[in-house]
Design an enzyme around this catalytic site. Structure first.
Site, PDB file in Angstrom:
ATOM      1  N   SER A 214      -5.543   3.597   0.078  1.00 45.80           N
ATOM      2  CA  SER A 214      -6.099   1.660  -0.104  1.00 45.80           C
ATOM      3  C   SER A 214      -6.240   1.409   1.067  1.00 45.80           C
ATOM      4  O   SER A 214      -6.882   1.697   1.982  1.00 45.80           O
ATOM      5  CB  SER A 214      -4.449   1.225  -0.409  1.00 45.80           C
ATOM      6  OG  SER A 214      -4.743   0.256  -0.569  1.00 45.80           O
ATOM      7  N   TYR A 227       4.379  -0.585   2.779  1.00 47.92           N
ATOM      8  CA  TYR A 227       2.842  -0.373   1.993  1.00 47.92           C
ATOM      9  C   TYR A 227       1.442  -0.165   2.599  1.00 47.92           C
ATOM     10  O   TYR A 227       1.513   1.496   3.102  1.00 47.92           O
ATOM     11  CB  TYR A 227       1.855  -1.314   0.634  1.00 47.92           C
ATOM     12  CG  TYR A 227       1.771  -0.257  -0.304  1.00 47.92           C
ATOM     13  CD1 TYR A 227       1.533   0.684  -0.743  1.00 47.92           C
ATOM     14  CD2 TYR A 227       0.027  -0.782  -0.277  1.00 47.92           C
ATOM     15  CE1 TYR A 227       1.121   0.863  -1.294  1.00 47.92           C
ATOM     16  CE2 TYR A 227      -1.172   0.057  -1.092  1.00 47.92           C
ATOM     17  CZ  TYR A 227      -0.810   0.632  -1.389  1.00 47.92           C
ATOM     18  OH  TYR A 227      -1.488   1.257  -2.207  1.00 47.92           O
TER      19      TYR A 227
END
Length: 356
Positions: A214, A227
């Site tokens: 990401s 995350y």
């Protein structure tokens, strides 16, 4: 509306013009002063700086240069997280290109819609397998199934795409250790577990490992620590693996998608509401008192605003993963994202942290 690559190129060129002006006037003066201090003859460095920077801008802003493609025939790909989102779309995309696809679905045994729709293609090149990346037994069973299928054909397991993942949010003091462990178990340990299981097959084929990380694997943000931690670790794992696999001819690439919340449905208002209730109800009383309900609600409102944000089309992600699988010289990293996120990611990695 201008295409994303064109908009990105315009923004990059505009940024380059600004930096070129600053560097063109300021840096030469500093360099010439330094040369005088050393008693060396002054030279015009402006042209060199502008030329070098122009080459850099052209390299970044221009479309990808073709680097040759591998033959698809006889090659299979394992993709995790194919129930929805990137994984589901990628499975159909690679199948259309001619690959044999092993689509790992978490909900296959529970009659999940994604698994059903992939099975309804009724193709001998689309193999839907039950796969929970957190379950060692399921991973080993899926790999044994892949070995069995490939043993009956001339195909090789050319690539694995570690796409399965989860996302969550919450400030550090509101987030439980169980949440940190769960997110890392799926995003990081799931990636490692699947990779280790299939690596002997990938090595023999001199194939590809593609890990979906990401943009938050390159920079942090408020309320995203669980995350970010997991995706930073995926980036580090990928770098280490790439160094180790170089001797075997295996290429390792990382995909760093930007904001695709709308396209993937990974975050909805219902999810925000459920998570918010859990965060507040489980937070220590001291934390609730110090932060206050108003502060908490403001952050939850921010998360709700993200539910309708981001790119609606996943084509850029699919194209980058496909390039990582099919190109003879794949990139180390791919960053499919909107221009403003790309610029923010680059600046967060290069500017002094005190400025951010």
């Amino acid at each position: 509306m201008a295409s994303l690559p064109a908009l990105r190129a315009v923004l990059l060129v505009a940024l380059s013009v600004f930096l070129t002006v600053v560097l063109g006037f300021g840096l030469p003066a500093l360099l010439n002063a330094f040369m005088r201090m050393l008693g060396l003859p002054e030279t015009s460095v402006t042209e060199c700086i502008v030329a070098l920077y122009a080459v850099f801008v052209l390299y970044v802003a221009t479309p990808r240069i073709p680097r040759g493609l591998v033959e698809v025939k006889g090659k299979a790909v394992l993709i995790t997280g194919c129930d929805t989102g990137f994984g589901y779309a990628l499975a159909k995309h690679l199948h259309k290109l001619g690959f044999t696809v092993f689509a790992g679905c978490l909900l296959k045994d529970k009659g999940g819609d994604g698994a059903k729709e992939l099975e309804e293609l009724h193709s001998d090149r689309m193999k839907v397998v039950q796969l929970d990346v957190c379950n060692e037994e399921q991973v080993n069973k899926a790999v044994d199934h892949i070995r069995e299928i490939l043993g009956e054909s001339e195909a090789v397991l050319w690539a694995v795409v570690n796409n399965a993942g989860v996302s969550t949010f919450g400030e550090v003091e509101f987030t439980s250790m169980d949440t940190y462990k769960h997110v890392s178990e799926v995003n990081l340990w799931g990636t490692i577990r699947v990779t280790k299981a299939v690596l002997p097959l990938i090595r023999r084929a001199k194939g590809r490992v593609v890990n979906v990380a990401s943009m938050y694997g390159r920079m942090g943000n408020i309320m995203r620590s669980p995350y970010c931690i997991s995706k930073y670790a995926v980036e580090a794992f990928s770098d280490c693996l790439r160094y180790e696999m170089k001797a075997w001819g295996v290429k390792v690439s990382v995909i760093e998608p930007g904001n695709f919340i709308v396209a993937t449905g990974i975050l909805t208002r219902d999810i925000v509401a459920t998570t918010a209730n859990k965060l507040w109800s489980e937070a220590p009383s001291e934390v609730k008192e110090d932060y206050g309900k108003t502060h908490f609600e403001q952050n939850m409102a921010l998360m709700r605003s993200y539910c309708s944000s981001g790119q609606k089309d996943t084509v850029s992600v699919l194209d980058d993963i496909t390039d990582a699988i099919m190109s003879k010289r794949p990139h180390t990293r791919y960053s499919p994202m909107e221009p403003h996120w790309w610029i923010r990611m680059q600046t967060s990695r290069t500017l002094p942290s005190q400025l951010l």
